[in-house]
Scaffold this active site. Structure first.
Site, PDB file in Angstrom:
ATOM      1  N   THR A   5      -4.934  32.954   6.275  1.00 48.94           N
ATOM      2  CA  THR A   5      -6.302  33.120   5.816  1.00 48.94           C
ATOM      3  C   THR A   5      -6.315  34.140   4.705  1.00 48.94           C
ATOM      4  O   THR A   5      -5.565  35.109   4.734  1.00 48.94           O
ATOM      5  CB  THR A   5      -7.207  33.643   6.948  1.00 48.94           C
ATOM      6  OG1 THR A   5      -7.252  32.676   7.972  1.00 48.94           O
ATOM      7  CG2 THR A   5      -8.610  33.909   6.468  1.00 48.94           C
ATOM      8  N   LYS A  37     -14.349  29.135   6.945  1.00 50.19           N
ATOM      9  CA  LYS A  37     -14.192  30.452   7.559  1.00 50.19           C
ATOM     10  C   LYS A  37     -15.309  31.415   7.182  1.00 50.19           C
ATOM     11  O   LYS A  37     -15.226  32.596   7.496  1.00 50.19           O
ATOM     12  CB  LYS A  37     -12.845  31.041   7.147  1.00 50.19           C
ATOM     13  CG  LYS A  37     -11.676  30.141   7.502  1.00 50.19           C
ATOM     14  CD  LYS A  37     -10.397  30.615   6.863  1.00 50.19           C
ATOM     15  CE  LYS A  37      -9.303  29.589   7.018  1.00 50.19           C
ATOM     16  NZ  LYS A  37      -8.098  29.967   6.289  1.00 50.19           N
ATOM     17  N   GLY A  49     -17.068  36.416   7.172  1.00 46.13           N
ATOM     18  CA  GLY A  49     -15.837  35.645   7.097  1.00 46.13           C
ATOM     19  C   GLY A  49     -14.856  36.153   8.130  1.00 46.13           C
ATOM     20  O   GLY A  49     -14.907  37.317   8.516  1.00 46.13           O
ATOM     21  N   SER A 128      -3.747  37.181   5.661  1.00 44.39           N
ATOM     22  CA  SER A 128      -2.390  37.269   5.131  1.00 44.39           C
ATOM     23  C   SER A 128      -2.355  37.365   3.610  1.00 44.39           C
ATOM     24  O   SER A 128      -1.497  38.039   3.048  1.00 44.39           O
ATOM     25  CB  SER A 128      -1.560  36.077   5.603  1.00 44.39           C
ATOM     26  OG  SER A 128      -2.206  34.862   5.264  1.00 44.39           O
TER      27      SER A 128
END
Length: 182
Positions: A5, A37, A49, A128
């Site tokens: 993500t 998301k 989010g 990430s």
């Protein structure tokens, strides 16, 4: 372990936007390419989010939405109350997710440890690919005339070109301006 993500929030002038990629990865397999998301809450006044485990994030979305309803859309109070619950509830403590929540005045990162972090600047990122998007957005904020939406888009493109857990299926949502509600 589920990874993958990049969530980025950018605030510039009177514009607040949040961007997310659509990739969900389990170990070394892409499980989904168009995951959504980002979500509006409390009469479209708060944009949220998530990064981390999807089911955990949805649990936190519900809890945050309940707090926003209880505290009449007061994001700082709702974030703190959610963090208190997160730290003290045995089930919530095990949730593995991060949230970014923003309204027209505030941006908060809510961590899996029950922390409420208000970033120093006008950019925040999780996931990430978050560090890549964050660095790109900070550079574009300082050295370009792009608006918040364009900064978010360009930063997400950079993150996707570096992070293997971030794809180019971007979703960008903008908060309504406070002036638009008058």
């Amino acid at each position: 372990m589920i990874r993958g993500t990049t969530i980025l929030s950018v605030r510039k002038s009177d514009q607040g936007v949040m961007a997310a990629d659509g990739q969900v990865t389990m170990e070394d397999t892409i499980m989904k390419q168009k995951a959504k998301k980002l979500r509006f809450m409390y009469n479209d006044q708060v944009l949220v989010g998530f990064a981390g485990a999807t089911a955990d994030a949805f649990s936190l979305f519900e809890k945050l939405e309940g707090k926003l309803e209880k505290y009449n859309g007061n994001l700082p109070r709702s974030a703190v109350e959610l963090a208190k619950d997160w730290r003290t509830d045995r089930i919530l403590r095990r949730l593995e997710a991060l949230l970014i929540a923003m309204d027209n005045e505030h941006t908060f990162i809510l961590s899996g440890n029950g922390d409420v972090i208000e970033p120093d600047g006008d950019v925040a990122a999780i996931g990430s690919g978050g560090p890549y998007a964050f660095a790109a957005a900070r550079a574009l904020m300082a050295h370009s005339k792009l608006d918040a939406k364009d900064i978010a888009m360009e930063s997400m493109k950079i993150a996707a070109s570096i992070c293997i857990y971030t794809n180019e299926e971007f979703y960008i949502k903008a908060l309504p301006n406070a002036e638009d509600k008058v």
